[in-house]
Design an enzyme around this catalytic site. Structure first.
Site, short mmCIF file in Angstrom:
data_model
loop_
_atom_site.label_atom_id
_atom_site.label_comp_id
_atom_site.label_asym_id
_atom_site.label_seq_id
_atom_site.Cartn_x
_atom_site.Cartn_y
_atom_site.Cartn_z
N CYS A 146 -17.91 -16.92 -10.15
CA CYS A 146 -16.89 -17.68 -11.39
C CYS A 146 -17.59 -19.13 -10.58
CB CYS A 146 -15.19 -17.42 -10.77
SG CYS A 146 -14.68 -18.79 -12.03
N GLN A 199 -21.40 -21.05 -11.17
CA GLN A 199 -21.56 -22.03 -11.98
C GLN A 199 -22.67 -22.85 -10.22
OE1 GLN A 199 -17.66 -24.44 -11.26
NE2 GLN A 199 -16.88 -22.99 -13.24
N GLU A 219 -14.15 -8.83 -9.80
CA GLU A 219 -13.87 -7.78 -8.46
C GLU A 219 -12.26 -7.74 -9.16
OE1 GLU A 219 -14.79 -11.22 -8.55
OE2 GLU A 219 -13.13 -12.49 -7.53
N ILE A 221 1.15 -1.37 0.05
CA ILE A 221 0.46 0.08 -0.30
C ILE A 221 0.90 1.58 -0.12
CG2 ILE A 221 -1.87 0.92 1.45
CD1 ILE A 221 -2.77 -1.60 2.12
N HIS A 273 -14.11 -12.63 -13.10
CA HIS A 273 -13.87 -12.18 -11.19
C HIS A 273 -14.38 -10.46 -11.63
CE1 HIS A 273 -12.84 -15.97 -9.57
NE2 HIS A 273 -12.09 -16.23 -10.27
N1 GLN Z 1 -13.84 -23.99 -9.13
C1 GLN Z 1 -14.63 -23.87 -9.92
C2 GLN Z 1 -14.01 -23.71 -11.54
O1 GLN Z 1 -12.31 -24.69 -11.63
C3 GLN Z 1 -14.17 -22.01 -9.74
C4 GLN Z 1 -13.08 -21.30 -10.00
C5 GLN Z 1 -12.57 -19.98 -9.68
O2 GLN Z 1 -13.54 -19.97 -8.41
N2 GLN Z 1 -12.35 -19.66 -9.49
O3 GLN Z 1 -14.48 -23.85 -12.16
#
Ligand code: GLN
Length: 616
Positions: free
Chosen positions: A425, A429, A564, A52, A562
């Site tokens: 992610c 799923q 974020e 930081i 992602h």
């Molecule tokens: N485990 C899941 C995959 O490999 C999700 C990965 C994650 O959330 N970064 O696709």
């Protein structure tokens, strides 16, 4: 290129000499004196916020119109951070090019608002890997490969290459080097030695050493003591590193007496010893350091005052302070978001989610509290208790089966009860699995990650990943294009753009076999790979958008990427903005309907960011 063993210039200290003791490869186009270096080292202990601090320094100089290029050098032997357990090391951050690195790179990207690439991160493992590969090619021309000059030579090569690359469009005015760990650690000793050599070779006025140290205040004494800091700095002096600047971390402002002692024992003028005590927000650090004139001292040491663009600095500071004011202003609203992770309780594990929520809270005028929740024992029967008091839910990324059933129960609750939901992610799923089980009626729907022989493997391994063995570097990594379906929630959030670019890190995906059935039952895949059947954003229709019998929800969205990782203080990520806005609506009832331009705050932000908001 060997010109005897007494080189008359730096460029003669070249690779591949059997006659010279020197080995300090100089990349093409490198001109000594054109690039300056700020090297930040830690003393006394780690965990002081070196990243930081170093990124705040880099930001101060970038704000002045200088091109900065940061690099974090880790001592460990892993090739990258990809195989590290986030429980021990904090979040694995992913760069545009797929580099899996330390979470500090996220701090640099957020503070500098600059995308970084693999050159901005290294580990001892990577350096040794490159050396061994060079050695096998015979590139050392019969020399025994030694810690000095070869390993240090490769470290310096990396820094100089980075200087030439700069920010990708212009060479760097200043390279910021953050050496991991503390001076005196066995693991980073070779980096410290390389920095000593670099300073010697680049010459006076080109390398500025900044030592971060720690001032202890034992509760029994109630007084700050400087001895540990003095001893820590001595280790740097013993290694041939004379700090130009010393920053003293402490819980309270460092007393003049302690600053004087530090100055006296370390050959650093008092005006170059700074107190870096705890602040309300890390975002105020650049401004406070500026106030203490730390930026000017660095410019003096590097003789760069004439390169500064003062009007650019004023504009950049104003923008940044606008954000800081919004962040620290007293908020009349507060929302609580549950983050259902595997490593609940350790903030660093989901550092970027924490930051993204913070950015959005500032922009939407709400205090956002994240509740880090474990789902290991959660079921349909007790999920209600978990959801109590929440205004929104995030299921973040993750690996392995533990806690997945609890997450599925939570997703079901969110879907059925209108709880705002953002799946990231793994969270994308499990949203698909939940829908397949409870709406489509495929009761044994699962991911092959959790149940290799699942009756209905709605999530299964990516075909290209099946061919790769082992764990390191076997994922689909880095930024990819995502095509956005017009008229959807995703399209609204991304301001009507039809193509976005976001960062991935996964091994599994929606099995294309099931796409049609899922869609027929009402699931919307609103983001896809531009050419292949890889599903990247999933959502439910919003009330009023749906045809007959289609499930609807005020805010239910998931991303295989992602989001974020790309949220920045001045450019908060749209999916997070949407989640927080939906949470505000849930709690306070502000009318949120895309065709009515959502919550006024979100609308204002969208308009400022993207021009005319395109609604359905
Ligand atoms: N485990 C899941 C995959 O490999 C999700 C990965 C994650 O959330 N970064 O696709």
């Amino acid at each position: 290129m060997v010109r005897g063993h007494k080189p008359s210039s730096l460029t003669e200290q070249v690779e591949g000499s059997t006659e010279s003791e020197f080995y300090s490869p100089i990349p093409e186009g490198y001109q000594r004196g054109q690039h300056k270096y700020v090297v930040v080292v830690g003393t006394v202990m780690s965990g002081l916020g070196k990243g930081i601090f170093a990124s705040s320094l880099a930001k101060m100089l970038k704000d002045k119109g200088l091109v900065v290029a940061p690099i974090k050098m880790e001592g460990y032997l892993n090739m990258d951070s990809g195989t590290l357990n986030p429980y021990r090391h904090g979040e694995v951050f992913v760069l545009e090019d797929g580099t899996e690195c330390d979470m500090d790179l996220g701090t640099y990207e957020r503070l500098l608002d600059q995308n970084l690439l693999k050159w901005n991160f290294t580990t001892s493992g990577r350096i040794f890997g490159e050396i061994l590969e060079r050695e096998r090619r015979g590139a050392y021309l019969g020399r025994d490969v030694q810690w000095i000059p070869h390993v240090t030579g490769e470290v310096k090569r990396k820094l100089r290459e980075l200087a030439v690359r700069g920010d990708g469009s212009r060479p760097a005015d200043v390279v910021f080097v953050e050496v991991g760990g503390t001076v005196g650690d066995y693991e980073n000793g070779v980096y410290i030695e390389a920095m000593r050599e670099l300073a010697f070779e680049e010459g006076p006025g080109n390398v500025c050493f900044v030592a971060l140290t720690y001032i202890i205040e034992p509760p029994a004494l109630g007084e700050q003591k400087s001895k540990a800091a003095q001893l820590g700095i001595k280790r740097a002096l013993e290694a041939g590193i004379q700090p130009h600047i010393i920053a003293c971390r402490a819980s309270r402002p460092v007393s003049p007496k302690v600053m004087q002692k530090i100055a006296m024992f370390s050959n650093v003028p008092l005006k170059r010893v700074f107190s870096l005590h705890d602040r309300e927000s890390i975002y105020t650090i650049p401004e406070e350091l500026r106030h203490d004139r730390l930026d000017r001292e660095i410019l003096s040491i590097l003789d760069m005052h004439d390169k500064v663009d003062n009007s650019a600095e004023d504009g950049n500071r104003e923008k940044w302070m606008g954000f800081v004011r919004r962040l620290t202003a007293k908020k009349s609203r507060d929302v609580r978001i549950g983050v259902l992770g595997k490593y609940a309780g350790l903030r660093d594990t989901y550092a970027s989610i924490d930051k993204a929520a913070e950015h959005c809270g500032a922009h939407l005028g709400a205090k956002v509290t994240l509740d880090w929740l474990e789902t290991t024992n959660v079921t349909d029967a007790n999920v209600e208790a978990l959801m109590d008091g929440l205004d929104g839910v995030i299921v973040p990324g993750g690996f392995g089966a533990r806690g997945v059933d609890g997450k599925i129960a939570a997703v079901r609750y969110c879907r059925e009860r209108g709880m705002p939901y953002l799946g990231i992610c793994l969270g994308f799923q499990v949203a698909v699995i939940e829908f397949a089980r409870n709406v489509l009626g495929l009761h044994d729907a699962d991911s092959t990650e959790f149940t290799p022989n699942a009756g209905h493997p709605v999530i299964s391994e990516l075909p290209e990943q099946k061919r790769i063995e082992g764990l390191g570097g076997t994922m689909r990594l880095g930024a990819q294009d995502v095509q956005i379906l017009p008229g959807t929630l995703a399209s609204f959030l991304f301001g009507g753009r039809t193509m976005i670019h976001e960062r991935f890190r996964h091994r599994y995906e929606v099995d294309p076999e099931y796409i049609e059935r899922l869609e027929a039952a009402g699931l919307v895949f609103s983001g896809r790979h531009p050419t292949r059947p890889i599903m990247q954003v999933v959502e439910l229709r919003r009330p009023g958008d749906a045809g007959a019998n289609m499930p609807t929800h005020p805010f239910f969205i998931g991303a295989q990427f992602h989001p974020e990782l790309t949220s920045r203080p001045l450019r908060p990520q749209p999916m997070f903005m949407g989640l927080i806005a939906a949470a505000i609506e849930k709690k306070y009832g502000t009318k949120i309907d895309p065709r009515d331009a959502w919550a006024p705050e979100l609308q204002r932000w969208m308009t400022a960011r993207m021009g005319q908001v395109q609604t359905v």
